[in-house]
Motif scaffolding. Structure first.
Motif, PDB file in Angstrom:
ATOM      1  N   LEU A  73       0.977  -1.505  -0.060  1.00 29.92           N
ATOM      2  CA  LEU A  73      -0.369  -0.323  -0.358  1.00 29.92           C
ATOM      3  C   LEU A  73       0.715   1.549  -0.233  1.00 29.92           C
ATOM      4  O   LEU A  73       0.326   2.269  -0.809  1.00 29.92           O
ATOM      5  N   VAL A  74       2.175   1.330   1.124  1.00 30.65           N
ATOM      6  CA  VAL A  74       2.778   2.626   0.586  1.00 30.65           C
ATOM      7  C   VAL A  74       3.628   2.162  -0.812  1.00 30.65           C
ATOM      8  O   VAL A  74       3.509   3.954  -0.529  1.00 30.65           O
ATOM      9  N   PHE A  75       3.997   1.219  -0.680  1.00 28.39           N
ATOM     10  CA  PHE A  75       4.849   1.778  -2.485  1.00 28.39           C
ATOM     11  C   PHE A  75       3.581   2.282  -3.044  1.00 28.39           C
ATOM     12  O   PHE A  75       4.464   2.933  -3.596  1.00 28.39           O
ATOM     13  N   ALA A  76       2.862   1.248  -3.490  1.00 31.19           N
ATOM     14  CA  ALA A  76       1.738   2.081  -3.965  1.00 31.19           C
ATOM     15  C   ALA A  76       1.677   3.771  -4.219  1.00 31.19           C
ATOM     16  O   ALA A  76       1.678   4.573  -5.136  1.00 31.19           O
ATOM     17  N   VAL A  77       1.175   4.198  -3.240  1.00 25.55           N
ATOM     18  CA  VAL A  77       0.985   5.775  -3.335  1.00 25.55           C
ATOM     19  C   VAL A  77       2.072   6.320  -3.192  1.00 25.55           C
ATOM     20  O   VAL A  77       2.480   7.273  -4.808  1.00 25.55           O
ATOM     21  N   PHE A  78       3.929   6.262  -3.066  1.00 21.67           N
ATOM     22  CA  PHE A  78       5.170   6.048  -3.113  1.00 21.67           C
ATOM     23  C   PHE A  78       4.997   6.313  -4.426  1.00 21.67           C
ATOM     24  O   PHE A  78       5.728   7.027  -5.267  1.00 21.67           O
ATOM     25  N   SER A  79       4.727   5.326  -5.312  1.00 26.13           N
ATOM     26  CA  SER A  79       5.021   5.385  -6.995  1.00 26.13           C
ATOM     27  C   SER A  79       4.071   5.749  -7.276  1.00 26.13           C
ATOM     28  O   SER A  79       4.855   6.659  -8.801  1.00 26.13           O
ATOM     29  N   TYR A  82       5.515   9.577  -6.137  1.00 23.40           N
ATOM     30  CA  TYR A  82       6.575  10.249  -5.636  1.00 23.40           C
ATOM     31  C   TYR A  82       7.737   9.661  -7.074  1.00 23.40           C
ATOM     32  O   TYR A  82       8.384  10.545  -7.904  1.00 23.40           O
ATOM     33  N   LEU A  83       7.197   8.793  -7.523  1.00 25.70           N
ATOM     34  CA  LEU A  83       7.655   8.368  -9.366  1.00 25.70           C
ATOM     35  C   LEU A  83       7.094   8.819 -10.203  1.00 25.70           C
ATOM     36  O   LEU A  83       7.814   8.561 -11.276  1.00 25.70           O
ATOM     37  N   GLY A  84       6.035   9.380  -9.946  1.00 30.66           N
ATOM     38  CA  GLY A  84       4.855   9.354 -11.197  1.00 30.66           C
ATOM     39  C   GLY A  84       4.589   8.561 -11.563  1.00 30.66           C
ATOM     40  O   GLY A  84       4.395   8.132 -13.191  1.00 30.66           O
ATOM     41  N   GLU A  85       4.768   6.801 -11.213  1.00 35.99           N
ATOM     42  CA  GLU A  85       4.381   5.629 -12.344  1.00 35.99           C
ATOM     43  C   GLU A  85       2.684   5.368 -11.383  1.00 35.99           C
ATOM     44  O   GLU A  85       2.077   5.764 -10.966  1.00 35.99           O
ATOM     45  N   ALA A  86       2.467   4.726 -13.011  1.00 37.77           N
ATOM     46  CA  ALA A  86       0.864   4.873 -13.105  1.00 37.77           C
ATOM     47  C   ALA A  86       0.708   3.244 -12.459  1.00 37.77           C
ATOM     48  O   ALA A  86       1.491   2.361 -13.396  1.00 37.77           O
ATOM     49  N   LEU A  87      -0.780   3.021 -11.808  1.00 38.10           N
ATOM     50  CA  LEU A  87      -1.180   1.396 -10.900  1.00 38.10           C
ATOM     51  C   LEU A  87      -2.264   1.501 -12.499  1.00 38.10           C
ATOM     52  O   LEU A  87      -2.765   2.317 -13.247  1.00 38.10           O
ATOM     53  N   ARG A  88      -1.844  -0.166 -12.242  1.00 28.78           N
ATOM     54  CA  ARG A  88      -2.493  -0.537 -13.445  1.00 28.78           C
ATOM     55  C   ARG A  88      -3.592  -1.804 -13.427  1.00 28.78           C
ATOM     56  O   ARG A  88      -3.317  -2.130 -12.186  1.00 28.78           O
ATOM     57  N   TRP A  89      -4.452  -2.309 -13.672  1.00 26.24           N
ATOM     58  CA  TRP A  89      -5.399  -3.602 -13.429  1.00 26.24           C
ATOM     59  C   TRP A  89      -4.466  -4.150 -12.580  1.00 26.24           C
ATOM     60  O   TRP A  89      -5.193  -4.963 -12.199  1.00 26.24           O
ATOM     61  N   HIS A  91      -1.647  -4.583 -11.538  1.00 25.68           N
ATOM     62  CA  HIS A  91      -1.231  -4.378  -9.903  1.00 25.68           C
ATOM     63  C   HIS A  91      -2.119  -4.203  -9.031  1.00 25.68           C
ATOM     64  O   HIS A  91      -2.362  -4.717  -7.615  1.00 25.68           O
ATOM     65  N   LEU A  92      -2.951  -3.781  -9.665  1.00 21.58           N
ATOM     66  CA  LEU A  92      -4.855  -4.267  -8.506  1.00 21.58           C
ATOM     67  C   LEU A  92      -5.085  -6.118  -8.120  1.00 21.58           C
ATOM     68  O   LEU A  92      -5.823  -6.273  -7.023  1.00 21.58           O
ATOM     69  N   ALA A  93      -5.234  -6.147  -9.098  1.00 20.60           N
ATOM     70  CA  ALA A  93      -5.635  -7.794  -8.850  1.00 20.60           C
ATOM     71  C   ALA A  93      -4.111  -8.784  -8.468  1.00 20.60           C
ATOM     72  O   ALA A  93      -4.864  -9.554  -7.380  1.00 20.60           O
ATOM     73  N   ALA A  94      -3.236  -8.188  -7.791  1.00 20.96           N
ATOM     74  CA  ALA A  94      -2.390  -8.644  -7.517  1.00 20.96           C
ATOM     75  C   ALA A  94      -2.627  -8.295  -5.775  1.00 20.96           C
ATOM     76  O   ALA A  94      -2.655  -8.985  -5.047  1.00 20.96           O
ATOM     77  N   PHE A  95      -2.839  -6.962  -5.771  1.00 18.55           N
ATOM     78  CA  PHE A  95      -3.543  -6.800  -4.293  1.00 18.55           C
ATOM     79  C   PHE A  95      -4.824  -7.126  -3.810  1.00 18.55           C
ATOM     80  O   PHE A  95      -4.457  -7.822  -2.438  1.00 18.55           O
ATOM     81  N   ALA A  96      -5.492  -8.176  -4.883  1.00 15.98           N
ATOM     82  CA  ALA A  96      -6.799  -8.534  -3.579  1.00 15.98           C
ATOM     83  C   ALA A  96      -6.783  -9.877  -4.302  1.00 15.98           C
ATOM     84  O   ALA A  96      -7.094 -10.973  -2.932  1.00 15.98           O
TER      85      ALA A  96
END
Length: 108
Positions: A73-79, A82-89, A91-96
């Motif tokens: 969770l912290v890394f998702a917010v950070f990426s 801070y890094l300007g990266e996008a979360l994709r589907w 990433h959400l599936a892996a978190f689920a």
């Protein structure tokens, strides 16, 4: 609740220790390693008490599972911030899947 808050705070420090230097690719590796170690010291100052306080309320396996979920969770917010990266589907599936792991870890 204190255990969770300490785990979150420690993961913020560790995320910056491990990944914060990526924005400073022009700096020598030895410098970023030393700075990362300095940041990681504060992570340990929070993580060790979190685990000590939480053990008994949680099992060691539950503490580790909580730590991993908080880390992501912290890394998702950070990426994103801070890094300007996008979360994709994916990433959400892996978190689920991790949420499922938490569910099973906390079954008695």
């Amino acid at each position: 609740m204190a255990t969770i808050l300490l785990l979150v705070a420690s993961n913020v420090f560790m995320t910056f220790a491990w990944y914060g230097h990526l924005k400073f690719g022009d700096q020598p590796l030895w410098k970023v390693v030393l700075v990362s170690w300095g940041i990681a010291f504060f992570e340990y100052c929070l993580m060790v008490p979190a685990n000590r306080m939480g053990y008994g309320e949680f099992t060691a396996g539950q503490l580790k599972t909580l730590q991993e979920v908080i880390t992501l969770l912290v890394f998702a917010v950070f990426s994103v911030t801070y890094l300007g990266e996008a979360l994709r589907w994916n990433h959400l599936a892996a978190f689920a899947c991790l949420v499922g792991a938490v569910f099973f870890m906390f079954q008695r």
